[in-house]
Design a protein around this motif. Structure first.
Motif, PDB file in Angstrom:
ATOM      1  N   ILE A  77       0.864  -1.183   0.000  1.00 46.89           N
ATOM      2  CA  ILE A  77       0.000   0.000   0.000  1.00 46.89           C
ATOM      3  C   ILE A  77       0.897   1.227   0.000  1.00 46.89           C
ATOM      4  O   ILE A  77       1.781   1.369   0.847  1.00 46.89           O
ATOM      5  N   THR A  78       0.706   2.108  -0.970  1.00 41.87           N
ATOM      6  CA  THR A  78       1.439   3.368  -1.017  1.00 41.87           C
ATOM      7  C   THR A  78       0.444   4.503  -1.138  1.00 41.87           C
ATOM      8  O   THR A  78      -0.629   4.345  -1.721  1.00 41.87           O
ATOM      9  N   ALA A  79       0.807   5.646  -0.580  1.00 37.42           N
ATOM     10  CA  ALA A  79      -0.104   6.787  -0.588  1.00 37.42           C
ATOM     11  C   ALA A  79       0.685   8.082  -0.680  1.00 37.42           C
ATOM     12  O   ALA A  79       1.827   8.169  -0.217  1.00 37.42           O
ATOM     13  N   ASP A  80       0.069   9.080  -1.289  1.00 36.52           N
ATOM     14  CA  ASP A  80       0.621  10.433  -1.309  1.00 36.52           C
ATOM     15  C   ASP A  80      -0.525  11.411  -1.108  1.00 36.52           C
ATOM     16  O   ASP A  80      -1.633  11.007  -0.734  1.00 36.52           O
ATOM     17  N   ASP A  81      -0.288  12.675  -1.364  1.00 37.00           N
ATOM     18  CA  ASP A  81      -1.325  13.678  -1.126  1.00 37.00           C
ATOM     19  C   ASP A  81      -2.510  13.549  -2.064  1.00 37.00           C
ATOM     20  O   ASP A  81      -3.596  14.085  -1.788  1.00 37.00           O
ATOM     21  N   GLN A  82      -2.330  12.835  -3.180  1.00 40.32           N
ATOM     22  CA  GLN A  82      -3.386  12.723  -4.172  1.00 40.32           C
ATOM     23  C   GLN A  82      -4.272  11.497  -3.999  1.00 40.32           C
ATOM     24  O   GLN A  82      -5.424  11.500  -4.425  1.00 40.32           O
ATOM     25  N   GLY A  83      -3.733  10.431  -3.405  1.00 43.94           N
ATOM     26  CA  GLY A  83      -4.539   9.230  -3.275  1.00 43.94           C
ATOM     27  C   GLY A  83      -3.736   8.033  -2.805  1.00 43.94           C
ATOM     28  O   GLY A  83      -2.638   8.163  -2.268  1.00 43.94           O
ATOM     29  N   VAL A  84      -4.309   6.848  -3.053  1.00 46.72           N
ATOM     30  CA  VAL A  84      -3.741   5.593  -2.557  1.00 46.72           C
ATOM     31  C   VAL A  84      -3.637   4.595  -3.709  1.00 46.72           C
ATOM     32  O   VAL A  84      -4.509   4.537  -4.585  1.00 46.72           O
ATOM     33  N   ARG A  85      -2.583   3.803  -3.666  1.00 43.15           N
ATOM     34  CA  ARG A  85      -2.386   2.734  -4.640  1.00 43.15           C
ATOM     35  C   ARG A  85      -2.213   1.428  -3.865  1.00 43.15           C
ATOM     36  O   ARG A  85      -1.387   1.342  -2.957  1.00 43.15           O
ATOM     37  N   LEU A  86      -3.006   0.439  -4.239  1.00 42.65           N
ATOM     38  CA  LEU A  86      -2.953  -0.869  -3.597  1.00 42.65           C
ATOM     39  C   LEU A  86      -2.471  -1.907  -4.598  1.00 42.65           C
ATOM     40  O   LEU A  86      -3.118  -2.140  -5.626  1.00 42.65           O
ATOM     41  N   GLU A  87      -1.342  -2.514  -4.319  1.00 42.37           N
ATOM     42  CA  GLU A  87      -0.854  -3.630  -5.120  1.00 42.37           C
ATOM     43  C   GLU A  87      -1.297  -4.922  -4.438  1.00 42.37           C
ATOM     44  O   GLU A  87      -1.157  -5.075  -3.222  1.00 42.37           O
ATOM     45  N   TRP A  88      -1.831  -5.835  -5.228  1.00 42.76           N
ATOM     46  CA  TRP A  88      -2.385  -7.052  -4.654  1.00 42.76           C
ATOM     47  C   TRP A  88      -2.129  -8.229  -5.583  1.00 42.76           C
ATOM     48  O   TRP A  88      -1.761  -8.063  -6.754  1.00 42.76           O
ATOM     49  N   ARG A  89      -2.342  -9.405  -5.042  1.00 42.31           N
ATOM     50  CA  ARG A  89      -2.119 -10.632  -5.802  1.00 42.31           C
ATOM     51  C   ARG A  89      -3.315 -11.550  -5.655  1.00 42.31           C
ATOM     52  O   ARG A  89      -3.876 -11.675  -4.570  1.00 42.31           O
ATOM     53  N   HIS A  90      -3.681 -12.193  -6.733  1.00 39.78           N
ATOM     54  CA  HIS A  90      -4.678 -13.254  -6.636  1.00 39.78           C
ATOM     55  C   HIS A  90      -3.972 -14.586  -6.870  1.00 39.78           C
ATOM     56  O   HIS A  90      -2.748 -14.634  -6.988  1.00 39.78           O
ATOM     57  N   ARG A  91      -4.728 -15.649  -6.919  1.00 39.00           N
ATOM     58  CA  ARG A  91      -4.118 -16.981  -6.981  1.00 39.00           C
ATOM     59  C   ARG A  91      -3.270 -17.187  -8.223  1.00 39.00           C
ATOM     60  O   ARG A  91      -2.346 -17.994  -8.219  1.00 39.00           O
ATOM     61  N   ARG A  92      -3.564 -16.462  -9.274  1.00 41.70           N
ATOM     62  CA  ARG A  92      -2.816 -16.638 -10.522  1.00 41.70           C
ATOM     63  C   ARG A  92      -1.606 -15.707 -10.605  1.00 41.70           C
ATOM     64  O   ARG A  92      -0.917 -15.689 -11.615  1.00 41.70           O
ATOM     65  N   GLY A  93      -1.372 -14.955  -9.549  1.00 37.41           N
ATOM     66  CA  GLY A  93      -0.194 -14.088  -9.542  1.00 37.41           C
ATOM     67  C   GLY A  93      -0.551 -12.623  -9.402  1.00 37.41           C
ATOM     68  O   GLY A  93      -1.553 -12.256  -8.777  1.00 37.41           O
TER      69      GLY A  93
ATOM     70  N   ALA B 251      -1.822  -8.818 -10.019  1.00 35.55           N
ATOM     71  CA  ALA B 251      -3.046  -8.264 -10.580  1.00 35.55           C
ATOM     72  C   ALA B 251      -2.849  -6.760 -10.784  1.00 35.55           C
ATOM     73  O   ALA B 251      -1.945  -6.155 -10.199  1.00 35.55           O
ATOM     74  N   ALA B 252      -3.679  -6.185 -11.619  1.00 33.89           N
ATOM     75  CA  ALA B 252      -3.577  -4.747 -11.877  1.00 33.89           C
ATOM     76  C   ALA B 252      -3.824  -3.977 -10.584  1.00 33.89           C
ATOM     77  O   ALA B 252      -4.797  -4.250  -9.871  1.00 33.89           O
ATOM     78  N   PRO B 253      -2.960  -3.026 -10.238  1.00 34.49           N
ATOM     79  CA  PRO B 253      -3.129  -2.270  -8.992  1.00 34.49           C
ATOM     80  C   PRO B 253      -4.460  -1.515  -8.978  1.00 34.49           C
ATOM     81  O   PRO B 253      -5.023  -1.177 -10.022  1.00 34.49           O
ATOM     82  N   LEU B 254      -4.947  -1.275  -7.759  1.00 31.91           N
ATOM     83  CA  LEU B 254      -6.155  -0.480  -7.559  1.00 31.91           C
ATOM     84  C   LEU B 254      -5.750   0.897  -7.064  1.00 31.91           C
ATOM     85  O   LEU B 254      -4.869   1.026  -6.202  1.00 31.91           O
ATOM     86  N   SER B 255      -6.393   1.920  -7.593  1.00 31.79           N
ATOM     87  CA  SER B 255      -6.101   3.290  -7.191  1.00 31.79           C
ATOM     88  C   SER B 255      -7.390   4.008  -6.836  1.00 31.79           C
ATOM     89  O   SER B 255      -8.430   3.812  -7.480  1.00 31.79           O
ATOM     90  N   ALA B 256      -7.317   4.829  -5.807  1.00 31.42           N
ATOM     91  CA  ALA B 256      -8.490   5.592  -5.377  1.00 31.42           C
ATOM     92  C   ALA B 256      -8.023   6.768  -4.524  1.00 31.42           C
ATOM     93  O   ALA B 256      -6.825   6.922  -4.239  1.00 31.42           O
TER      94      ALA B 256
END
Length: 439
Positions: free
Chosen positions: A322-338, A340-345
């Motif tokens: 999980i990384t964050a700055d003044d603009q928002g948050v980025r979540l890097e995650w993995r599913h069973r197949r390896g 996955a595209a990061p989520l940003s909000a």
């Protein structure tokens, strides 16, 4: 002559602690009820001011008193008659008023048997409990009823964009009405946060991640009749029980199956060996939780609406970073197949549920270090005997130290819902009174 007012120290003044104090007073035993705030009787669950947060159990089952099962509905009829449907789901805020009313009524009927004290307990000692101001509250017994701690998954709030404790005062007020959010955890806390956000006019999108991607199921429109558990379901090896449960759910309905298991779940957990408990926690717990701890019907419908509108998306996987700055948050995650595209909000909300860690808690970690307490074999919490007494390093019960409510989950598993806690309250009350008579 009444016993000294400090005869039992109860640490935590939410539902568990407050209703234990009331029950003890009705049995002639005095207690000191210690809470960090003056909101005795509420805890996290019933302190919400939002009326869209409903009970997850029908009102007819929410009496705080085991031998008066209609007590809550009777109170509703006298105070909020429009809500007095035993099959309905009252607002949690209203239930908090009921708990406070019961506590106040017992205090009036039994003067001087309940002492309320606002303070922070920092240590459990042999003579009682020590407060943050250095004072000692003498007690012949201590009951830890500290409720659910905040989540721990997202860290301690190193960024303002990460809401590590969603129940903190005004936590959601920073989220604008059109902001997108990432939610870690897809259980009851996620549902509570989405309801509160919508209640404030929010119309953004939520991306929710959990290891199984499961969301709590909803109650039916009307109460479901309990299905009598079969012998196989109760006594066979775990794999055969699971097979039998699936067959019964298919043939008779999963809600009926869960209603049949509900009254005996804690007993089945107590009887299970460590290997069986470990398999339940590792493999079955997520599926059990979403079927056992259900949503009020109307809330289940609200969640389905959000999903159909594309405003709630569920993802199955594990948090990688999980990384964050003044603009928002980025979540890097993995599913069973390896990967996955990061989520940003714009924001991330930690809804992973209570961060129970008895060996890291400032109140219980010293007890473990000193040998007065120990962790259970699965490290779910403090190890307890069937009465809720803490077991020391050698496995001997401490007659002056009890655990009640959610922190007792290692011993009883089902210990967060009112019907389960009120049963435990009577057990702890009986044990405390018996020990007083023997002493």
């Amino acid at each position: 002559m009444t016993k000294p007012i400090d005869s039992v120290a109860i640490v935590g003044g939410g539902f568990s602690g407050a209703m234990l104090a009331a029950r003890l007073a009705e049995r002639g035993t005095a207690s000191t009820l210690i809470n960090r705030t003056a909101d005795f009787g509420l805890g996290v669950a019933y302190s919400t001011p939002f009326d869209g947060h409903l009970l997850n159990v029908r009102s007819g089952r929410m009496s705080a008193i085991a031998d008066r099962p209609d007590d809550f509905v009777v109170w509703l009829k006298a105070t909020h008659p429009a809500l007095a449907d035993p099959d309905g789901f009252a607002p949690r805020r209203i239930y908090g008023l009921y708990v406070q009313a019961r506590l106040a009524a017992v205090e009036a009927a039994h003067p001087d048997l309940i002492r309320r004290l606002v303070g922070q307990v920092i240590a459990v000692e042999t003579a009682g409990v020590r407060l943050g101001d250095g004072s000692l509250i003498p007690a012949r017994a201590v009951v830890l009823a500290t409720g659910n701690p905040a989540p721990r998954t997202a860290g301690s709030g190193s960024s303002r964009r990460i809401l590590s404790d969603p129940w903190a005062p005004a936590a959601l007020e920073r989220i604008d009405v059109d902001d997108d959010v990432i939610i870690v955890g897809t259980g009851l806390t996620m549902v509570d946060m989405l309801l509160m956000l919508e209640g404030r006019g929010w119309h953004g999108r939520a991306m929710a991640l959990s290891r199984r991607g499961l969301m709590p199921r909803a109650h039916g429109e009307r109460p479901d009749p309990p299905l009598q558990p079969t012998r196989t379901l109760l006594t066979a090896p775990l794999s055969e029980r699971l097979k039998a449960a699936r067959a019964l759910a298919r043939d008779h309905g999963w809600r009926e199956l869960m209603e049949g298991l509900r009254p005996i779940t804690a007993d089945l957990w107590v009887l299970a060996d460590v290997a069986t408990r470990r398999r339940i926690v590792r493999h079955l717990r997520p599926f059990w939780d979403v079927h056992r701890h259900r949503l009020a019907t109307v809330i289940g419908q609200a969640m389905e609406r959000m999903r159909s509108e594309g405003r709630l998306s569920l993802f199955t996987g594990r948090v990688h970073a999980i990384t964050a700055d003044d603009q928002g948050v980025r979540l890097e995650w993995r599913h069973r197949r390896g990967e996955a595209a990061p989520l940003s909000a714009s924001w991330l909300i930690d809804c992973t549920g209570p961060g129970h860690a008895a060996d890291a808690d400032p109140l219980t970690a010293p007890l473990i270090a000193s040998g007065r307490a120990r962790l259970d074999p699965l490290r779910l919490g403090l190890d307890l005997d069937p009465l809720g007494r803490v077991l020391d390093r050698e496995g001997q019960p401490d007659p002056s130290l009890f655990v009640l409510g959610p922190p007792a989950r290692a011993a009883f598993w089902e210990t967060i819902a009112v019907p389960d806690i009120r049963k435990r309250i009577d057990q702890v009350t009986g044990a405390l009174i018996s020990q007083s008579l023997i002493g």
